[in-house]
Design an enzyme around this catalytic site. Structure first.
Site, PDB file in Angstrom:
ATOM      1  N   ASP A   1      28.896  49.477  -4.082  1.00 23.15           N
ATOM      2  CA  ASP A   1      30.134  50.049  -4.619  1.00 23.15           C
ATOM      3  C   ASP A   1      30.728  49.165  -5.703  1.00 23.15           C
ATOM      4  O   ASP A   1      31.306  48.117  -5.420  1.00 23.15           O
ATOM      5  CB  ASP A   1      31.144  50.239  -3.482  1.00 23.15           C
TER       6      ASP A   1
ATOM      7  N   ASP B   1      31.713  53.716 -11.849  1.00 24.61           N
ATOM      8  CA  ASP B   1      31.763  53.672 -10.388  1.00 24.61           C
ATOM      9  C   ASP B   1      30.491  54.206  -9.748  1.00 24.61           C
ATOM     10  O   ASP B   1      30.186  55.390  -9.860  1.00 24.61           O
ATOM     11  CB  ASP B   1      32.975  54.483  -9.916  1.00 24.61           C
TER      12      ASP B   1
END
Length: 415
Positions: free
Chosen positions: A103, A276
């Protein structure tokens, strides 16, 4: 997804020398490569994809305006693993194996989302708490040796051991690769302090010579689930087909300023976009998305919530280009070809769509370009580029850079 408009060998070599930070030069040690696995969530619907992405978007904007102090987790509006594809790495902590989400949109590292695979509670009352918008976790913070891979260990890494978590089915936790500022307010013993990230500690311990993370993610098909890699300490130039172009990032995220065109039409002025790995789709500001929808002719599909187009509209689909000024002051284009804008057809039925449907991976963020964060460049973008996330000289308090390069998948017709 990224078609840079200078492709000669001379231009490639020249730009490599001028755009790569000194720490990424040829004299640097070879980076350490760790494979990335793909986990497909067969219970995800297209509506969940849009909802999960918008929840992430809302969370990024909340962080921009948060008050100082220990976090207060609100109930998540959706699950982080509602993303149709989750990219994970297999790591070992205290002798136990954990599948951790990769992440770049968060920075805490923690384990124990699966109650059957938790460590013994640490001898500490130091609470940590993180809300992701698309999930939340509460637990105890402790120091452990984290074996990111058999060849890469970080000692005395502060990690969270979950007591309770919501929204992480099928995984054991998260390894956060965002800037360290994102950890502020997540620890009870230091309400305004931060927690050094895995990348911070690998650099400070001398394991890597540059606080650089390279990310390579192949488009999602029905092939081998090991379809990507993380490169610690530098970029893996074997995965790129063009030069790296770096863009200044703004804290506390990996966020860069980009505009966008569809064909010859400008649909988005300069907007802050978060890069992201934890979001499947490309999310554009509401007005930009409306313009995109009008130009593509797409209509919302009742079953998936994604835009659906006809074969004739696909034939007329134009390139979606993200445009920004790199650290050298040069304008760079990174393109989503028509095929790159399609949701992977191999996964159509997994999200409730028809097998022969043609769906688009662009959705609305649900907000305007005037928001602190205006868009998200998610997995669908990153699967068409090689990306790099660089903290300057190991200075975790300074704004870093995000780099992109073309790959063999940039112009591929995988979808």
């Amino acid at each position: 997804m990224a078609t840079l408009r200078s492709s000669s060998l001379v231009a490639f070599l020249a730009l490599c020398l001028t755009t790569l930070p000194t720490s990424l030069g040829s004299s640097s040690p070879a980076p350490i490569i760790v494979p990335v696995q793909r986990v497909v969530n067969s219970s995800t619907s297209g509506h969940n994809l849009v909802k999960a992405g918008q929840a992430r978007f809302e969370a990024f904007n909340r962080i921009q305006t948060r008050t100082k102090g220990f976090a207060s987790a609100a109930p998540p509006s959706t699950s982080l693993t509602d993303q149709i594809v989750t990219f994970t790495i297999n790591s070992v902590v205290a002798g136990k194996n954990f599948s951790l989400i990769v992440d770049t949109g968060s920075s805490n590292t923690w384990v124990g989302a699966n109650p059957a695979n938790r460590l013994q509670p640490p001898a500490t009352l130091d609470l940590f708490e993180v809300t992701y918008g698309s999930g939340a976790v509460l637990g105890l913070e402790t120091d452990e040796t984290v074996n990111v891979s058999p060849d890469l260990a970080v000692v005395n890494q502060s990690i969270g051991e979950a007591i309770e978590s919501v929204g992480f089915d099928g995984v054991d936790g998260i390894m956060g690769f965002g800037p360290v500022d994102l950890t502020e307010g997540t620890l009870s013993s230091s309400p305004t302090g931060t927690i050094p990230t895995v990348m911070d500690n690998l650099f400070s311990q001398g394991t890597i010579s540059s606080e650089t993370l390279g990310v390579f993610l192949a488009p999602t098909t029905e092939d081998d689930p090991v379809n990507g890699e993380l490169s610690f300490g530098g970029v893996d130039t074997s995965k790129a087909t063009g030069p790296m172009s770096f863009f200044q990032s703004t804290l506390p995220f990996w966020a860069i300023s980009q505009s966008a065109t569809f064909g010859d039409t400008t649909i988005m002025n300069l907007t802050t976009c978060v890069v992201d790995t934890g979001t499947t789709l490309v999310l554009l500001p509401d007005d930009t998305f409306t313009a995109y929808q009008d130009l593509t002719g797409g209509t919302p599909d009742a079953n998936t919530g994604l835009l659906s187009i006809t074969p004739a509209q696909l034939d007329n689909l134009q390139t979606l280009s993200f445009i920004g000024t790199d650290v050298n002051g040069e304008t760079q284009h990174f393109d989503l070809t028509p095929n790159a804008q399609l949701f992977p057809r191999a996964l159509n039925t997994e999200i409730g769509g028809s097998a022969d449907g043609i769906f688009l991976i662009v959705a609305s963020s649900g907000s305007s370009a005037a928001s602190e964060v205006g868009c998200i460049m998610g997995q669908s973008f990153l699967q068409r580029t090689y990306s790099a996330f660089v903290t300057p000289s190991g200075d975790s308090s300074g704004a870093g850079t995000v780099g992109f390069a073309t790959t063999p998948f940039t112009d591929a017709t995988t979808n």
